[in-house]
Design an enzyme around this catalytic site. Sequence first.
Site, short mmCIF file in Angstrom:
data_model
loop_
_atom_site.label_atom_id
_atom_site.label_comp_id
_atom_site.label_asym_id
_atom_site.label_seq_id
_atom_site.Cartn_x
_atom_site.Cartn_y
_atom_site.Cartn_z
N ASP A 159 0.79 -1.10 -0.05
CA ASP A 159 -0.03 0.04 0.04
C ASP A 159 0.81 1.22 0.09
O ASP A 159 0.67 2.34 0.56
CB ASP A 159 -0.93 -0.15 1.29
CG ASP A 159 -1.91 1.15 0.96
OD1 ASP A 159 -2.32 1.41 -0.14
OD2 ASP A 159 -2.60 1.48 2.25
N CYS A 195 -19.89 -14.58 -3.33
CA CYS A 195 -20.67 -13.47 -2.68
C CYS A 195 -22.28 -13.63 -2.93
O CYS A 195 -23.26 -13.21 -2.42
CB CYS A 195 -20.54 -12.02 -3.18
SG CYS A 195 -18.92 -11.47 -2.22
N CYS A 236 -25.80 -12.06 -1.95
CA CYS A 236 -25.90 -11.02 -0.78
C CYS A 236 -25.34 -9.51 -1.34
O CYS A 236 -24.81 -9.41 -2.03
CB CYS A 236 -24.53 -11.64 0.18
SG CYS A 236 -24.39 -10.48 1.66
N CYS A 263 -23.23 -5.63 2.47
CA CYS A 263 -22.30 -4.57 2.70
C CYS A 263 -22.80 -3.26 1.75
O CYS A 263 -22.87 -2.10 2.46
CB CYS A 263 -20.99 -4.90 1.90
SG CYS A 263 -21.08 -5.52 0.18
N CYS A 303 -24.00 0.52 4.12
CA CYS A 303 -22.97 1.67 4.25
C CYS A 303 -23.66 2.97 4.52
O CYS A 303 -24.74 3.29 3.98
CB CYS A 303 -22.56 1.86 2.96
SG CYS A 303 -21.42 3.09 2.69
N CYS A 339 -17.21 7.70 1.14
CA CYS A 339 -17.05 6.64 2.09
C CYS A 339 -16.26 7.43 3.38
O CYS A 339 -15.51 8.43 2.98
CB CYS A 339 -15.71 5.91 1.20
SG CYS A 339 -14.95 4.60 2.32
N CYS A 386 -13.95 3.32 8.99
CA CYS A 386 -15.37 2.67 9.12
C CYS A 386 -15.30 1.02 8.85
O CYS A 386 -14.66 0.86 7.76
CB CYS A 386 -16.44 3.33 8.16
SG CYS A 386 -17.99 2.65 8.16
N CYS A 416 -19.09 -2.40 6.60
CA CYS A 416 -19.25 -3.38 5.56
C CYS A 416 -18.37 -4.64 5.56
O CYS A 416 -18.73 -5.61 5.24
CB CYS A 416 -18.71 -2.70 4.11
SG CYS A 416 -17.05 -2.41 4.05
N CYS A 421 -20.28 -8.41 6.81
CA CYS A 421 -20.28 -9.39 5.87
C CYS A 421 -20.09 -10.71 6.54
O CYS A 421 -19.54 -11.02 7.42
CB CYS A 421 -18.78 -8.97 5.04
SG CYS A 421 -18.29 -10.45 3.96
#
Length: 366
Positions: free
Chosen positions: A147, A201, A204, A207, A211, A227, A254, A257, A261
Site C-alpha cells: 500500500d 458473494c 448477498c 455491505c 453503508c 466513504c 469505518c 461493510c 459481511c
Amino acid sequence: MPLSATPQSLDQASLREWLGEQSAQLGFDGLRITDTYLGSASDRLKEWLSQGRHGHMEYMQRHADLRSNPELLVPGTVRVICVSMNYLPPEIDFDAEWARLEDATQGVVSMYARGRDYHKVLRNRLQEFAKAIEERIGSFGYRVFTDSAPLMEVELARKAGLGWRGKHTLLLNRESGSTFFLGEILIDVPLPIDQEQDEHCGTCTSCIDICPTKAITAPYQLDARRCISYLTIENPEAIPVEFRRAMGNRVYGCDDCQLICPWNKFAKRTLLPDFAERHGLGGATLLELWSWTQSEFEQRHEGSAIRRIGYSKWRRNLAVAMGNALANPQVRGEDKVAIQVALSNALSSADTLVAEHIEWALSARV
C-alpha cells in the site's frame, strides 16, 4: 533497484513449497503468485478516475499508468508474489463493535488502525522474505510493496488467488474474510502462477445496504468521496455537511461493510503483537480522545497509521462525532454538558478547519 538476470535452473516445485513455508514463518497467512497482466482492470481504473470518484487522492490520477502496469513501475518484472497477513486481534468482538457504534459517547477507530502501522510491519517482513529468497536462489531483481506505491494490489491479489473481490471492492477469502493486509514482491523470476478463486458473494448485498453514506453505489462500485474511511483519513478539507450525521461516532475509518459481511464470521485472529490494540483505542470515549493535546496525540500514535492524518484532521473528525452525540437523544445530563463544555473551551484556540466543525457541532440540537 534495477532488476538483474533471472536465475537459471530452479527447482520450481520445491521452491514454491519453500516459499509457502518461509512466508508462514514470517507471519504471513497466505501466499500466491501471479503475472503482471491486469487486463480490463486498467480500463475500469481509468473510468473510475474519469468520474472523479477518487476525490482528493490526486496521486491515483498522477500515477494511473504505473498502476496499470507493474512492469512500468519496476522494469523487468515478470511475476508478483502476493501475500496476506491477518490483522484482527483476539480481543475484538464484532457484537461489541456494533454496540460501540450505538453508543454515541464512544469514539470508534477502525479495527485495522488500533495497533502498529501495518506499512512498517509488512514492509519489514517482506524485505526479510526477499532476502531469504535471495539466499536460497542467488541474486535476483525485486522490490517490496505494501500500500505504498502505484500498484493495483487488490487486483493482483485477486488474480493470484488470494481471494475474490467482494461487492464492497475489498478482497475476501474463505479463511480470513476481509480482515487482512496485502503485500507484494515484484520479481524478475518466471515462477509458475496460481489460479484465481471463484467468487462466493452470491446474491448477498449486506455491505451495500449497511453503508452509512451509500458509498457503495452498486456491486463492485465505490465512490470514495462518500466513504467514511476517505472522509476521515484521505480528505484534507472540511467534511461535507451532507455526510456528517451519517458518520455517527466513527472518528477514523469505518468497518460497517466488514462487520456485516457473512464471510467475516470466519475471520481468523492474529497472534502478532504488532496489531494488538494500543492506548485503549478499542474502548475510548470521545471526551477521552478529545482531551489529548497535540503532543499526546503524536506520542500515543507513534508508529501508528493514525498519526499520518495529523492533529487537526483528528480533531475535525472528533468534533463531528461530538456534534452527533449532542444531537443524539440518548446522550443526556452530565455527558451532554461535558461535551458542550469541551467543545466550547476549544473553540477560541482551534484552527480554521477545526473551528468550523466545532461550531457545527455546537449548533446540534435534539
